[in-house]
Design an enzyme around this catalytic site. Structure first.
Site, PDB file in Angstrom:
ATOM      1  N   LYS A 102       0.674   4.617  -0.704  1.00 34.99           N
ATOM      2  CA  LYS A 102       1.331   5.771  -1.353  1.00 34.99           C
ATOM      3  C   LYS A 102       2.691   6.068  -0.760  1.00 34.99           C
ATOM      4  CE  LYS A 102      -1.417   7.418   2.094  1.00 34.99           C
ATOM      5  NZ  LYS A 102      -2.773   7.119   2.515  1.00 34.99           N
ATOM      6  N   VAL A 129      -4.050   7.041  -4.227  1.00 37.51           N
ATOM      7  CA  VAL A 129      -4.348   8.477  -4.304  1.00 37.51           C
ATOM      8  C   VAL A 129      -5.857   8.673  -4.437  1.00 37.51           C
ATOM      9  CG1 VAL A 129      -3.922  10.636  -5.541  1.00 37.51           C
ATOM     10  CG2 VAL A 129      -2.161   8.860  -5.526  1.00 37.51           C
ATOM     11  N   GLY A 131      -8.290   7.741  -2.498  1.00 39.02           N
ATOM     12  CA  GLY A 131      -9.161   6.682  -1.956  1.00 39.02           C
ATOM     13  C   GLY A 131     -10.010   6.038  -3.045  1.00 39.02           C
ATOM     14  N   GLY A 184     -11.707   9.488  14.185  1.00 38.31           N
ATOM     15  CA  GLY A 184     -11.001   8.470  13.404  1.00 38.31           C
ATOM     16  C   GLY A 184     -10.570   8.935  12.020  1.00 38.31           C
ATOM     17  N   ASP A 198       1.640  13.434   3.524  1.00 36.64           N
ATOM     18  CA  ASP A 198       0.778  12.455   2.854  1.00 36.64           C
ATOM     19  C   ASP A 198       0.365  12.994   1.473  1.00 36.64           C
ATOM     20  OD1 ASP A 198      -1.248  10.064   3.013  1.00 36.64           O
ATOM     21  OD2 ASP A 198      -2.497  11.813   2.565  1.00 36.64           O
ATOM     22  N   LYS A 202       1.280  11.664  -2.454  1.00 36.67           N
ATOM     23  CA  LYS A 202       0.249  11.446  -3.487  1.00 36.67           C
ATOM     24  C   LYS A 202       0.500  12.300  -4.737  1.00 36.67           C
ATOM     25  CE  LYS A 202      -3.251  10.231  -0.026  1.00 36.67           C
ATOM     26  NZ  LYS A 202      -4.291  10.783   0.869  1.00 36.67           N
TER      27      LYS A 202
HETATM   28  P1  NAP Z   1      -4.732  -0.441   9.105  1.00 33.69           P
HETATM   29  O1  NAP Z   1      -6.174  -0.308   9.398  1.00 33.69           O
HETATM   30  O2  NAP Z   1      -3.747   0.019  10.112  1.00 33.69           O
HETATM   31  O3  NAP Z   1      -4.452  -1.981   8.745  1.00 33.69           O
HETATM   32  C1  NAP Z   1      -3.178  -2.499   8.551  1.00 33.69           C
HETATM   33  C2  NAP Z   1      -3.282  -4.011   8.472  1.00 33.69           C
HETATM   34  O4  NAP Z   1      -2.020  -4.550   8.135  1.00 33.69           O
HETATM   35  C3  NAP Z   1      -3.689  -4.667   9.795  1.00 33.69           C
HETATM   36  O5  NAP Z   1      -4.528  -5.749   9.541  1.00 33.69           O
HETATM   37  C4  NAP Z   1      -2.361  -5.140  10.392  1.00 33.69           C
HETATM   38  O6  NAP Z   1      -2.513  -6.326  11.149  1.00 33.69           O
HETATM   39  C5  NAP Z   1      -1.579  -5.462   9.133  1.00 33.69           C
HETATM   40  N1  NAP Z   1      -0.145  -5.238   9.335  1.00 33.69           N
HETATM   41  C6  NAP Z   1       0.495  -4.054   9.404  1.00 33.69           C
HETATM   42  N2  NAP Z   1       1.817  -4.260   9.570  1.00 33.69           N
HETATM   43  C7  NAP Z   1       2.000  -5.595   9.604  1.00 33.69           C
HETATM   44  C8  NAP Z   1       3.127  -6.437   9.743  1.00 33.69           C
HETATM   45  N3  NAP Z   1       4.354  -5.917   9.900  1.00 33.69           N
HETATM   46  N4  NAP Z   1       2.951  -7.775   9.708  1.00 33.69           N
HETATM   47  C9  NAP Z   1       1.720  -8.287   9.564  1.00 33.69           C
HETATM   48  N5  NAP Z   1       0.596  -7.547   9.411  1.00 33.69           N
HETATM   49  C10 NAP Z   1       0.755  -6.223   9.432  1.00 33.69           C
HETATM   50  O7  NAP Z   1      -4.366   0.330   7.744  1.00 33.69           O
HETATM   51  P2  NAP Z   1      -5.380   0.784   6.602  1.00 33.69           P
HETATM   52  O8  NAP Z   1      -6.049   2.068   7.008  1.00 33.69           O
HETATM   53  O9  NAP Z   1      -6.202  -0.346   6.159  1.00 33.69           O
HETATM   54  O10 NAP Z   1      -4.342   1.208   5.450  1.00 33.69           O
HETATM   55  C11 NAP Z   1      -3.673   0.225   4.681  1.00 33.69           C
HETATM   56  C12 NAP Z   1      -2.975   0.920   3.520  1.00 33.69           C
HETATM   57  O11 NAP Z   1      -3.934   1.569   2.703  1.00 33.69           O
HETATM   58  C13 NAP Z   1      -1.973   2.004   3.917  1.00 33.69           C
HETATM   59  O12 NAP Z   1      -0.900   1.993   2.998  1.00 33.69           O
HETATM   60  C14 NAP Z   1      -2.771   3.284   3.772  1.00 33.69           C
HETATM   61  O13 NAP Z   1      -1.963   4.417   3.514  1.00 33.69           O
HETATM   62  C15 NAP Z   1      -3.609   2.946   2.548  1.00 33.69           C
HETATM   63  N6  NAP Z   1      -4.839   3.702   2.441  1.00 33.69           N
HETATM   64  C16 NAP Z   1      -5.712   3.731   3.483  1.00 33.69           C
HETATM   65  C17 NAP Z   1      -6.904   4.428   3.339  1.00 33.69           C
HETATM   66  C18 NAP Z   1      -7.909   4.458   4.448  1.00 33.69           C
HETATM   67  O14 NAP Z   1      -8.969   5.077   4.263  1.00 33.69           O
HETATM   68  N7  NAP Z   1      -7.671   3.806   5.581  1.00 33.69           N
HETATM   69  C19 NAP Z   1      -7.179   5.115   2.141  1.00 33.69           C
HETATM   70  C20 NAP Z   1      -6.261   5.052   1.091  1.00 33.69           C
HETATM   71  C21 NAP Z   1      -5.083   4.337   1.247  1.00 33.69           C
HETATM   72  P3  NAP Z   1      -3.403  -6.363  12.508  1.00 33.69           P
HETATM   73  O15 NAP Z   1      -4.821  -6.207  12.061  1.00 33.69           O
HETATM   74  O16 NAP Z   1      -3.133  -7.702  13.085  1.00 33.69           O
HETATM   75  O17 NAP Z   1      -2.907  -5.212  13.321  1.00 33.69           O
HETATM   76  N1  HSE Z   2      -4.798  10.015   5.971  1.00 32.17           N
HETATM   77  C1  HSE Z   2      -5.292  10.044   4.631  1.00 32.17           C
HETATM   78  C2  HSE Z   2      -6.210  11.263   4.456  1.00 32.17           C
HETATM   79  C3  HSE Z   2      -6.046   8.754   4.332  1.00 32.17           C
HETATM   80  O1  HSE Z   2      -6.586  11.900   5.454  1.00 32.17           O
HETATM   81  O2  HSE Z   2      -6.530  11.604   3.314  1.00 32.17           O
HETATM   82  C4  HSE Z   2      -6.267   8.487   2.872  1.00 32.17           C
HETATM   83  O3  HSE Z   2      -5.087   8.363   2.147  1.00 32.17           O
END
Ligand code: NAP
Ligand code: HSE
Length: 429
Positions: A102, A129, A131, A184, A198, A202
């Site tokens: 987002k 947006v 999740g 977490g 954030d 969204k």
């Molecule tokens: P995360 O756990 O921090 O994972 C990021 C991944 O991308 C890791 O595997 C990291 O590699 C890799 N990475 C990041 N920067 C990099 C770079 N410059 N070069 C190569 N690899 C790179 O993040 P996430 O929570 O999965 O979130 C990912 C996306 O989804 C974000 O845009 C977030 O806003 C969105 N999102 C997340 C959630 C949620 O619940 N987590 C919900 C909705 C949307 P390494 O593993 O080697 O560090």
């Molecule tokens: N940090 C975000 C939240 C993750 O707390 O809703 C999902 O986008």
């Protein structure tokens, strides 16, 4: 022939997506036509909770977006750069894109969608947006015949978790934030969540889809929850409200064609459908004609929930690739090019709650009333509720007023000799 994926990122969302894709039985049969071809990460040494041959994983993400074998790029790495450049490069190479990002879409959406549309490609963003909650596709498809007038969401799980615990346990913001980080839910740097940014990203995306115009992120008013105190939560409870961080986009701005797009902590009446959305859950209420009200509720974050949304986008693309039609499906694209005009927050018409600390002098309530009257602010209630040491506490709830007028009245009140401070100002839904 199978559809080949290049996945950028193998963190929470990437891992959940790979696990879901590798567990196809009992799910949609199209999943069996997908091949995880390359996966990009930052650190090759990190232990991974997925079963992938080592040659599939690489730290060279450019090689993935430039690989002619790959049909779809799934960007789940997050951040602005290199995510933006890699998505653009993928599109220039003729690949469809799925993203959960987002932050990148709300800032660079115009550039990314223009590039995609010129190339006849799709950029899908269901996970960006809410999740796991399906809300992007419903806005593009099932609800698209409606004239939507308002989208109101609880779209940040971290802040909803913090406010819920402050309300149910009487805990203070700083203590609950520390717990949210330990569990977490909140990021190590919780700024984007806690300061409403954030949710701002969204609601910009939702407003763009609901009202068919691009949104400049700098026009979105964002106020977070750092100032919400236990005292205000207690007053909200007494007055029949709960405090929620709401993200609101509406075209109901008096006598103009402008939109109001904003994020702020809000007094929400206990009977409102969003008042009962607690913990890390998200919900989005969409209002329009002829549908009336429809509300989407579910897990706003987490590996499984987000993987569900990412994979549904992948399936839509697999179906589009299999249909073999040259023209893009208009129900999957984002084609609007004009920018929506956004009203400044001073034009907002809303009810307000404000709490004042004043000297315990006779006539103070009258002076407050006069200042409000001077600026056309009509009051629903004004009560002196107790004392903070030597200072009297006065709580005011207004009728609908223009925010600019309300702020002018507050400035005049602040200058009164009897007024010590105005610790809280919150909008009332
Ligand atoms: P995360 O756990 O921090 O994972 C990021 C991944 O991308 C890791 O595997 C990291 O590699 C890799 N990475 C990041 N920067 C990099 C770079 N410059 N070069 C190569 N690899 C790179 O993040 P996430 O929570 O999965 O979130 C990912 C996306 O989804 C974000 O845009 C977030 O806003 C969105 N999102 C997340 C959630 C949620 O619940 N987590 C919900 C909705 C949307 P390494 O593993 O080697 O560090
Ligand atoms: N940090 C975000 C939240 C993750 O707390 O809703 C999902 O986008």
């Amino acid at each position: 022939m199978g559809v080949k994926l290049g996945i950028l990122g193998l963190g929470t969302v990437g891992t959940g997506t790979v696990q879901l894709l590798q567990d196809a039985p009992g799910r949609h049969p199209l999943l069996q036509e997908i091949e995880i071809y390359r996966v990009g990460v930052r650190s090759l040494d990190k232990p991974r909770d997925v079963n992938l041959p080592s040659e599939v994983i690489t730290a060279d993400l450019e090689s993935i977006v430039n690989d002619p074998e790959i049909d779809i790029i799934v960007e789940v790495m997050g951040g602005l750069e290199p995510a933006r450049s890699l998505m653009l490069q993928a599109l220039k190479n003729g690949k469809h894109v799925v993203t959960a990002n987002k932050a990148a879409i709300s800032r660079f959406g115009a550039e990314i969608f223009t590039t995609a549309n010129q190339a006849g490609l799709y950029v899908m963003l269901e996970a960006a947006v809410g999740g796991g909650i399906p809300v992007i596709q419903p806005l593009k498809q099932a609800l698209s015949v409606n004239r939507i007038h308002t989208v109101t969401g609880i779209i940040n799980g971290t802040t909803n978790y913090i406010l819920t615990r402050m309300q149910t346990e009487g805990s203070d913001f700083a203590d609950v934030l520390a717990d949210a980080q330990r569990l977490g839910y909140a990021e190590a740097d919780p700024t984007a969540d806690v300061d409403g940014l954030d949710a701002g990203d969204k609601i910009a995306i939702l407003a763009s889809l609901a009202f068919g115009g691009r949104i400049r992120l700098e026009d979105v008013y964002c106020e977070g929850i750092r100032q919400v105190s236990q005292t205000d939560i207690a007053y909200a409870e007494k007055l029949g409200f709960v405090i929620k961080l709401l993200a609101i986009a509406t075209n109901r701005v008096s006598d103009t064609s402008e939109l109001s797009v904003r994020v702020h902590p809000t007094f929400v009446p206990k009977v409102h459908p969003l008042a009962s959305i607690n913990g890390v859950y998200n919900a989005i209420l969409v209002e329009g004609e002829p549908i009336g009200q429809v509300m989407f509720f579910g897990p706003g974050a987490g590996a499984g929930a987000t993987a569900s949304a990412v994979t549904s986008d992948i399936l839509n693309l697999v179906a589009a690739l299999k249909s073999n039609t040259a023209a893009p499906n208009p129900l999957l694209t984002c084609r609007h090019e004009d920018y929506s005009q956004i009203a400044p927050i001073s034009h907002l018409v809303s009810r307000f709650y404000a709490r004042f600390l004043t000297k315990d002098q006779s006539g103070v309530i009258g002076k407050l009333g006069t200042c409000f009257g001077n600026h056309c602010v009509s009051l629903e209630s004004i009560v002196q509720t107790g004392f903070h040491g030597e200072l009297a506490e006065i709580v005011v709830v207004t009728h609908d007023v223009r925010e600019g007028d309300f702020r002018q009245a507050l400035a005049e009140i602040q200058s009164l000799e009897a007024v010590d401070s105005i610790p809280s100002i919150l909008r009332v839904l």
